[in-house]
Design an enzyme around this catalytic site. Structure first.
Site, short mmCIF file in Angstrom:
data_model
loop_
_atom_site.label_atom_id
_atom_site.label_comp_id
_atom_site.label_asym_id
_atom_site.label_seq_id
_atom_site.Cartn_x
_atom_site.Cartn_y
_atom_site.Cartn_z
N LYS A 30 0.59 -1.35 0.05
CA LYS A 30 0.16 -0.31 -0.12
C LYS A 30 1.02 1.46 0.10
O LYS A 30 0.41 2.10 -0.80
CB LYS A 30 -0.61 -0.07 1.53
N MET A 31 2.33 0.65 0.79
CA MET A 31 3.00 2.08 1.05
C MET A 31 3.30 2.46 -0.53
O MET A 31 3.58 3.33 -0.93
CB MET A 31 4.13 2.29 1.58
#
Length: 283
Positions: free
Chosen positions: A222-223
């Site tokens: 997700k980062m």
């Protein structure tokens, strides 16, 4: 014939009769009598009979059928198109709840809307420094409130937040600057390792693909997708339509092995309901 000879002849005849009877019993040609013993059962046959009679019965699992319906695209819709059947169960009042969520988020007054990753970098810095600061803010944001992440980034920027400045900062000083973000001791180690990789392999810039981003220490999927959106202005993780109307296939990045400490989900800063970022860095 004397009496002694007669006695010997009788004994010989009795012995022959006894042997013939024992042979007929051992051959198993006829059925056993009431007083006869049963033949011994072999060890393998006894185990087989015991398994059949005393073994637990296996339960057969019930197979559950799962019905999946797909929504027809614009090209498939027509007079003869067969519409998918509606599922048998759906959450109660989900449509009204979706309307309420859109109404609640229309003002964009949550902390993440003002303190997210797209607000934590220095807009006057060079492009690759801005991208590095975006990645660092995402690494700090896992398991951390947006206010705490913004405060840590402000303290780091006050000292000149670049790859070189982070590598020149000792671990204790870096830990004091980012404290009290979640897992700050582990993040000190990951920030140092990632900064060294960026300096050696990418000239101080950050990678421009999800596969390379998730390979960095302390950077999760997700980062990586948020970094692609905010730092590079590229939408990743979803299929975008092409000019012909069909989906454009994106190769999925290879997943790395799960570490003992896994970063959490960073704040979804600037992301609307459609999953598209509202702001990104200028290139």
């Amino acid at each position: 014939m004397c009496s002694a000879q007669k006695f010997v002849m009788r004994m010989a005849g009795l012995t022959m009769v006894t042997r013939s009877r024992s042979r007929s019993r051992g051959s198993g040609a006829g059925p056993r009598g009431a007083g006869e013993e049963a033949a011994p059962v072999r060890k393998g046959e006894a185990n087989a009979e015991g398994k059949k009679s005393h073994g637990p019965a296996k339960r057969q699992r019930k197979t559950q059928k799962l019905s999946v319906a797909y929504e027809a695209s614009d090209n498939e819709k027509g007079e003869g198109a067969k519409l998918p059947e509606a599922p048998g169960w759906e959450p109660p009042d989900w449509q009204q709840q979706l309307v309420n969520i859109r109404t609640m988020r229309s003002g964009k007054d949550a902390p993440v809307d003002q303190l997210g990753a797209e607000h934590c970098y220095d807009p006057s810095a060079p492009p690759k420094v801005r991208r590095y600061q975006v990645l660092l803010s995402l690494m700090l944001s896992s398991q951390t409130k947006d206010q705490v992440t913004a405060g840590a980034m402000e303290r780091l920027r006050a000292r000149g937040l670049t790859v070189d400045s982070i590598l020149q900062t000792d671990d204790s000083t870096l830990g004091a600057l980012i404290y009290p973000v979640g897992f700050w001791r582990s993040k000190v180690k990951f920030i140092k390792q990632t900064s060294a990789i960026l300096q050696q392999r990418y000239g101080g810039d950050i990678p421009s693909s999800v596969a390379e981003l998730v390979a960095l220490p302390g950077v999760g999927p997700k980062m990586a997708h948020l970094a692609m959106a905010v730092a590079w202005g590229a939408v990743s993780g979803i299929e975008s339509p092409t000019d012909s109307g069909g989906p454009r296939q994106r190769p999925s990045p290879r997943r790395r092995p799960v570490r003992r400490w896994r970063p959490g989900c960073p704040g979804m800063a600037g992301w609307g309901l459609a999953g598209l970022p509202s702001a990104s860095l200028p290139h």
